[in-house]
Design a protein around this motif. Structure first.
Motif, PDB file in Angstrom:
ATOM      1  N   ALA A 160     -43.118  -1.848  20.432  1.00  0.00           N
ATOM      2  CA  ALA A 160     -42.422  -2.718  22.325  1.00  0.00           C
ATOM      3  C   ALA A 160     -41.106  -2.855  22.814  1.00  0.00           C
ATOM      4  N   VAL A 161     -40.154  -3.534  21.203  1.00  0.00           N
ATOM      5  CA  VAL A 161     -38.903  -3.460  22.292  1.00  0.00           C
ATOM      6  C   VAL A 161     -38.061  -2.200  22.325  1.00  0.00           C
ATOM      7  N   VAL A 162     -38.627  -1.273  22.208  1.00  0.00           N
ATOM      8  CA  VAL A 162     -37.719   0.302  23.088  1.00  0.00           C
ATOM      9  C   VAL A 162     -38.715   0.279  24.177  1.00  0.00           C
ATOM     10  N   ARG A 163     -40.084   0.177  24.489  1.00  0.00           N
ATOM     11  CA  ARG A 163     -40.144  -0.149  25.806  1.00  0.00           C
ATOM     12  C   ARG A 163     -39.858  -0.757  26.803  1.00  0.00           C
ATOM     13  N   LEU A 164     -39.716  -2.079  26.492  1.00  0.00           N
ATOM     14  CA  LEU A 164     -38.630  -3.061  27.105  1.00  0.00           C
ATOM     15  C   LEU A 164     -37.258  -3.072  27.334  1.00  0.00           C
ATOM     16  N   VAL A 165     -36.952  -2.273  26.523  1.00  0.00           N
ATOM     17  CA  VAL A 165     -35.729  -1.415  26.946  1.00  0.00           C
ATOM     18  C   VAL A 165     -35.201  -0.850  28.073  1.00  0.00           C
ATOM     19  N   ARG A 166     -36.958  -0.008  27.759  1.00  0.00           N
ATOM     20  CA  ARG A 166     -36.273   1.485  29.016  1.00  0.00           C
ATOM     21  C   ARG A 166     -37.367   0.809  29.844  1.00  0.00           C
ATOM     22  N   GLY A 167     -37.072  -0.867  30.051  1.00  0.00           N
ATOM     23  CA  GLY A 167     -38.005  -0.132  31.474  1.00  0.00           C
ATOM     24  C   GLY A 167     -39.549   0.150  31.685  1.00  0.00           C
ATOM     25  N   LEU A 168     -40.194   0.378  30.484  1.00  0.00           N
ATOM     26  CA  LEU A 168     -41.706   1.217  29.725  1.00  0.00           C
ATOM     27  C   LEU A 168     -42.514   0.033  29.917  1.00  0.00           C
ATOM     28  N   PRO A 169     -44.023   0.573  30.553  1.00  0.00           N
ATOM     29  CA  PRO A 169     -44.479  -0.551  31.088  1.00  0.00           C
ATOM     30  C   PRO A 169     -45.609  -0.753  29.962  1.00  0.00           C
ATOM     31  N   LEU A 170     -46.174  -1.633  29.646  1.00  0.00           N
ATOM     32  CA  LEU A 170     -46.802  -2.119  28.032  1.00  0.00           C
ATOM     33  C   LEU A 170     -47.903  -2.836  28.584  1.00  0.00           C
TER      34      LEU A 170
END
Length: 222
Positions: free
Chosen positions: A189-199
Motif C-alpha cells: 500500500a505504501v508503494v502505491r500511495l507514494v507513487r500515486g497509484l490506485p488502491l
C-alpha cells in the motif's frame, strides 16, 4: 506518513508503517479461527507500543481477500470502524498481493518471469492469482480465483496453498507456508500511495457464495 495495515484473510495480523515502508510495530497470530477476539486488542497494543493514537495516522489499509467469510469480515469491519471513528481514509489491497510483494523479489533473483500465489481456501481448494515479476515488482496477470489446485497454472507457486498440495503445485522452497500478513500488505500500500497509484475499496473478495441462505416461505399445512 503513518499507516495502520490490517489483514485477516488467513491469520489475523496488523502493522504500523511509515512512509518509507518501515515497520514500526506489528503483531500476528498463527490461529486462523480467532480473528475477532485477538484483532482489537492486538491493534491497541501495537499503537501503544509505538506511542501513537489513531488520530496520528494518515490512513488505514485493509486486506480485502480473497478469504473465508468469517475471518475476512472481522478485519474489514474493524478497519471500517476505526477509519470512521478516526476520520481517516480507508484503502483496500488484495491479500494475495501481500505474498506477491516478497515473491516477486525472490522470483527476480531466481530468474523466474511468472509465478502464482496460492493460499488455503479449504474444501480442498485454493485461492490463487498469477503474477509477472518486473524488476522484482509484482504485476497481476490473472485472478484472483478459487478452484481446485489442479486448475492453478503450471508455474512456480508461492504461499501456503502450495504447501498443502505438494503433489500438484510446484512450491517454491522457503515459501510453502507463507500467509498474507498486514506488514507485507502495508508495504504494498505504501508503494502505491507514494507513487500515486490506485488502491481498492474495502469491498471483500469472497469469490464464493455464502453458505447461509434466507429461508424460503413456509409450506402451508393441509
Amino acid at each position: 506518513m503513518l499507516i495502520l495495515s490490517i489483514d485477516t484473510s488467513a491469520i489475523a495480523s496488523a502493522a504500523l508503517l511509515n512512509g518509507e515502508g518501515e515497520i514500526l510495530a506489528s503483531f500476528a497470530t498463527e490461529d486462523t479461527r480467532s480473528h475477532a477476539e485477538v484483532l482489537a486488542p492486538g491493534i491497541a497494543g501495537l499503537l501503544a507500543d509505538a506511542g501513537i493514537t489513531g488520530q496520528d495516522l494518515d490512513a488505514v489499509v485493509v486486506g480485502v481477500g480473497p478469504g473465508p467469510f468469517t475471518g475476512l469480515r472481522a478485519g474489514i469491519a474493524t478497519a471500517r470502524t476505526l477509519a470512521f471513528a478516526w476520520d481517516k481514509p480507508l484503502h483496500g489491497v488484495m491479500s494475495l498481493d501481500a505474498i506477491a510483494v516478497d515473491a516477486a523479489l525472490d522470483a527476480w533473483r531466481l530468474g523466474i518471469d511468472e509465478f502464482a500465489v496460492a493460499t488455503d481456501a479449504r474444501r480442498k481448494e485454493v485461492y490463487w492469482a498469477a503474477y509477472r515479476s518486473t524488476g522484482g515488482t509484482p504485476e497481476l496477470l490473472d485472478g484472483p480465483h478459487v478452484s481446485g489446485p489442479g486448475e492453478v497454472p503450471t508455474l512456480p507457486v508461492y504461499g501456503a496453498g502450495a504447501g498443502l498440495y505438494p503433489d500438484t503445485l510446484h512450491a517454491v522452497e522457503g515459501f510453502a507456508d507463507a500467509q498474507p500478513t498486514a506488514a507485507a500488505l502495508g508495504r504494498t500500500a505504501v508503494v502505491r500511495l507514494v507513487r500515486g497509484l490506485p488502491l481498492l475499496p474495502s469491498t471483500p473478495l469472497y469469490l464464493r457464495e455464502s453458505d447461509a441462505k434466507v429461508p424460503g416461505p413456509r409450506k402451508r399445512a393441509l
